[in-house]
Design a protein around this motif. Structure first.
Motif, mmCIF file in Angstrom:
data_model
loop_
_atom_site.group_PDB
_atom_site.id
_atom_site.type_symbol
_atom_site.label_atom_id
_atom_site.label_comp_id
_atom_site.label_asym_id
_atom_site.label_seq_id
_atom_site.Cartn_x
_atom_site.Cartn_y
_atom_site.Cartn_z
ATOM 1 N N ALA A 131 0.835 -1.195 0.000
ATOM 2 C CA ALA A 131 0.000 0.000 0.000
ATOM 3 C C ALA A 131 0.878 1.257 0.000
ATOM 4 O O ALA A 131 2.094 1.178 0.210
ATOM 5 C CB ALA A 131 -0.928 -0.001 1.217
ATOM 6 N N THR A 132 0.245 2.393 -0.231
ATOM 7 C CA THR A 132 0.980 3.668 -0.303
ATOM 8 C C THR A 132 0.309 4.731 0.554
ATOM 9 O O THR A 132 0.200 5.892 0.169
ATOM 10 C CB THR A 132 1.088 4.150 -1.761
ATOM 11 O OG1 THR A 132 -0.234 4.317 -2.302
ATOM 12 C CG2 THR A 132 1.856 3.168 -2.627
ATOM 13 N N ILE A 133 -0.148 4.340 1.733
ATOM 14 C CA ILE A 133 -0.938 5.230 2.573
ATOM 15 C C ILE A 133 -0.139 6.447 3.036
ATOM 16 O O ILE A 133 -0.677 7.552 3.150
ATOM 17 C CB ILE A 133 -1.522 4.443 3.777
ATOM 18 C CG1 ILE A 133 -2.513 5.314 4.550
ATOM 19 C CG2 ILE A 133 -0.426 3.903 4.675
ATOM 20 C CD1 ILE A 133 -3.271 4.550 5.610
ATOM 21 N N ILE A 134 1.162 6.305 3.289
ATOM 22 C CA ILE A 134 1.950 7.432 3.773
ATOM 23 C C ILE A 134 2.174 8.455 2.660
ATOM 24 O O ILE A 134 2.148 9.669 2.900
ATOM 25 C CB ILE A 134 3.304 6.967 4.357
ATOM 26 C CG1 ILE A 134 3.070 5.891 5.430
ATOM 27 C CG2 ILE A 134 4.058 8.152 4.954
ATOM 28 C CD1 ILE A 134 2.238 6.348 6.609
ATOM 29 N N ASP A 135 2.358 7.987 1.435
ATOM 30 C CA ASP A 135 2.412 8.918 0.310
ATOM 31 C C ASP A 135 1.148 9.757 0.257
ATOM 32 O O ASP A 135 1.194 10.972 0.016
ATOM 33 C CB ASP A 135 2.542 8.154 -1.018
ATOM 34 C CG ASP A 135 3.947 7.616 -1.268
ATOM 35 O OD1 ASP A 135 4.836 7.855 -0.429
ATOM 36 O OD2 ASP A 135 4.136 6.942 -2.301
ATOM 37 N N GLN A 170 14.522 1.745 7.025
ATOM 38 C CA GLN A 170 13.406 2.677 6.823
ATOM 39 C C GLN A 170 13.735 4.089 7.324
ATOM 40 O O GLN A 170 14.143 4.267 8.476
ATOM 41 C CB GLN A 170 12.164 2.170 7.556
ATOM 42 C CG GLN A 170 10.914 3.016 7.333
ATOM 43 C CD GLN A 170 9.767 2.589 8.242
ATOM 44 O OE1 GLN A 170 9.781 2.892 9.430
ATOM 45 N NE2 GLN A 170 8.797 1.877 7.692
ATOM 46 N N PRO A 171 13.546 5.112 6.468
ATOM 47 C CA PRO A 171 13.758 6.490 6.918
ATOM 48 C C PRO A 171 12.643 6.909 7.890
ATOM 49 O O PRO A 171 11.642 6.206 8.050
ATOM 50 C CB PRO A 171 13.666 7.303 5.624
ATOM 51 C CG PRO A 171 13.726 6.311 4.504
ATOM 52 C CD PRO A 171 13.180 5.039 5.050
ATOM 53 N N ALA A 172 12.832 8.043 8.537
ATOM 54 C CA ALA A 172 11.768 8.599 9.372
ATOM 55 C C ALA A 172 10.529 8.815 8.511
ATOM 56 O O ALA A 172 10.630 9.075 7.300
ATOM 57 C CB ALA A 172 12.217 9.916 9.997
ATOM 58 N N GLU A 173 9.367 8.726 9.131
ATOM 59 C CA GLU A 173 8.108 8.801 8.381
ATOM 60 C C GLU A 173 8.010 10.066 7.532
ATOM 61 O O GLU A 173 7.491 10.049 6.419
ATOM 62 C CB GLU A 173 6.931 8.737 9.365
ATOM 63 C CG GLU A 173 5.562 8.708 8.698
ATOM 64 C CD GLU A 173 4.438 8.596 9.711
ATOM 65 O OE1 GLU A 173 3.300 8.339 9.313
ATOM 66 O OE2 GLU A 173 4.714 8.785 10.921
ATOM 67 N N THR A 174 8.498 11.187 8.062
ATOM 68 C CA THR A 174 8.397 12.459 7.337
ATOM 69 C C THR A 174 9.535 12.645 6.336
ATOM 70 O O THR A 174 9.544 13.631 5.597
ATOM 71 C CB THR A 174 8.405 13.630 8.326
ATOM 72 O OG1 THR A 174 9.559 13.524 9.181
ATOM 73 C CG2 THR A 174 7.142 13.621 9.184
ATOM 74 N N ASP A 175 10.484 11.731 6.308
ATOM 75 C CA ASP A 175 11.605 11.784 5.368
ATOM 76 C C ASP A 175 11.295 10.866 4.192
ATOM 77 O O ASP A 175 11.319 9.645 4.333
ATOM 78 C CB ASP A 175 12.888 11.349 6.081
ATOM 79 C CG ASP A 175 14.083 11.263 5.136
ATOM 80 O OD1 ASP A 175 13.951 11.669 3.963
ATOM 81 O OD2 ASP A 175 15.141 10.778 5.564
ATOM 82 N N ASP A 176 11.014 11.458 3.056
ATOM 83 C CA ASP A 176 10.624 10.661 1.884
ATOM 84 C C ASP A 176 11.866 10.111 1.175
ATOM 85 O O ASP A 176 12.040 10.261 -0.034
ATOM 86 C CB ASP A 176 9.781 11.517 0.933
ATOM 87 C CG ASP A 176 9.060 10.692 -0.129
ATOM 88 O OD1 ASP A 176 8.875 9.480 0.096
ATOM 89 O OD2 ASP A 176 8.695 11.273 -1.167
ATOM 90 N N GLY A 177 12.730 9.461 1.958
ATOM 91 C CA GLY A 177 14.000 8.981 1.428
ATOM 92 C C GLY A 177 13.861 7.943 0.344
ATOM 93 O O GLY A 177 14.701 7.875 -0.572
ATOM 94 N N TYR A 178 12.806 7.131 0.407
ATOM 95 C CA TYR A 178 12.634 6.073 -0.587
ATOM 96 C C TYR A 178 12.082 6.596 -1.912
ATOM 97 O O TYR A 178 11.889 5.818 -2.851
ATOM 98 C CB TYR A 178 11.737 4.973 -0.036
ATOM 99 C CG TYR A 178 12.443 4.060 0.958
ATOM 100 C CD1 TYR A 178 13.817 4.033 1.060
ATOM 101 C CD2 TYR A 178 11.705 3.212 1.794
ATOM 102 C CE1 TYR A 178 14.459 3.202 1.968
ATOM 103 C CE2 TYR A 178 12.340 2.367 2.705
ATOM 104 C CZ TYR A 178 13.714 2.377 2.783
ATOM 105 O OH TYR A 178 14.348 1.546 3.687
ATOM 106 N N ALA A 179 11.854 7.902 -2.000
ATOM 107 C CA ALA A 179 11.492 8.482 -3.294
ATOM 108 C C ALA A 179 12.689 8.490 -4.234
ATOM 109 O O ALA A 179 12.536 8.582 -5.449
ATOM 110 C CB ALA A 179 10.965 9.903 -3.113
ATOM 111 N N ASP A 180 13.885 8.372 -3.652
ATOM 112 C CA ASP A 180 15.133 8.385 -4.417
ATOM 113 C C ASP A 180 15.461 6.969 -4.876
ATOM 114 O O ASP A 180 15.856 6.119 -4.073
ATOM 115 C CB ASP A 180 16.254 8.944 -3.529
ATOM 116 C CG ASP A 180 17.581 9.064 -4.262
ATOM 117 O OD1 ASP A 180 17.659 8.679 -5.445
ATOM 118 O OD2 ASP A 180 18.544 9.557 -3.636
ATOM 119 N N ASN A 181 15.307 6.711 -6.151
ATOM 120 C CA ASN A 181 15.561 5.369 -6.668
ATOM 121 C C ASN A 181 17.008 4.930 -6.462
ATOM 122 O O ASN A 181 17.277 3.733 -6.306
ATOM 123 C CB ASN A 181 15.203 5.302 -8.160
ATOM 124 C CG ASN A 181 13.701 5.211 -8.385
ATOM 125 O OD1 ASN A 181 12.972 4.678 -7.552
ATOM 126 N ND2 ASN A 181 13.237 5.731 -9.516
#
Length: 258
Positions: A131-135, A170-181
């Protein structure tokens, strides 16, 4: 009483009255500041809640949707489940998860050793739904990009190991680190044999993005309250306050004896 004494008393009374008035003015200013700050805090909180509510459930559409490409071996309705474990296992654990979700990581930390032992023993099969609920709640694409990368890992038979690495790092919830491929590809180096040209291309092109979007839509339409949603043989065990890894093990072993 002399005129001089009367003058001193009058001056003292005036000073006392002036001091009292000064204190009253200060108290009035303090009350105004407190009320003003409270209003700002309430409005700020309302604004934050409004933003979260407005974004809840929405996915970032920064990339154009392509064809729905399910990862290798995906099962279930619309091929939205990634299977782990032996098909002959009598118990099925269905997990709806988001790689940006802190509660999902907490579940992983607590239950992973037990789940691994049960799947390795052939007593439990797990069906992972991404799922992508945090996005949707916080914005960004880290949930979707990480899910796509996990699906790419499934194509090479490395999903379970890469799945665990994504939660470990896993990065912190507010850190969208996994947006970086590039970060997702970097983590693939921690899984033996995963960092291949095929995997890199799959991640960079977002090969499974539309499949992830379809899975996210199934989660939103499924009436689930949040991630993780963990269902054992049809029963939501994440909502069971008495559930522990030891209890999960007993339930699975009992089902396998039946």
């Amino acid at each position: 009483m002399s005129e001089k004494n009367r003058e001193r008393k009058r001056t003292a009374r005036e000073r006392l009255a002036a001091e009292r008035e000064k204190q009253k003015s200060a108290e009035r200013r303090r009350r105004v500041l407190i009320v003003g700050a409270s209003v700002v805090c309430v409005l700020g909180l309302a604004a934050v809640i409004g933003v979260v509510a407005a974004n809840a459930g929405k996915d970032d559409g920064s990339k154009a949707a392509g064809p729905v490409v399910a990862p290798s071996g995906a099962q279930g309705k619309d091929s939205l489940a990634i299977p782990v474990g032996k098909e002959s296992a009598k118990s099925t654990l269905t997990v709806w998860e988001d790689f940006r979700c802190p509660a999902c990581k907490a579940f992983e930390t607590a239950y992973r050793p037990t789940i691994h032992k049960l799947t390795d023993a052939g007593q439990l099969k797990v069906r992972y739904h991404l799922a992508t609920i945090i996005d949707g709640n916080l914005g960004g694409t880290g949930s979707r990009n990480a899910a796509n990368a996990a699906a790419c890992a499934q194509d090479t038979g490395k999903f379970p190991d890469y799945h665990d690495v994504l939660y470990d790092k896993q990065p912190a919830e507010t850190d969208d680190g996994y947006a970086d491929n590039s970060k997702l590809i970097e983590l693939a180096a921690e899984v033996d044999g995963l960092d291949t040209p095929a995997f890199r291309t799959c991640v960079e092109k977002g090969t499974h993005n539309s499949w992830v979007d379809k899975s996210a839509a199934a989660f939103r339409n499924g009436g689930f309250s949040g991630t993780p949603t963990v269902i054992l043989d049809g029963k939501n065990i994440y909502q069971d306050r008495t559930m522990t890894p030891a209890k999960l093990k007993r339930l699975v072993q009992r089902a396998n004896k039946g």
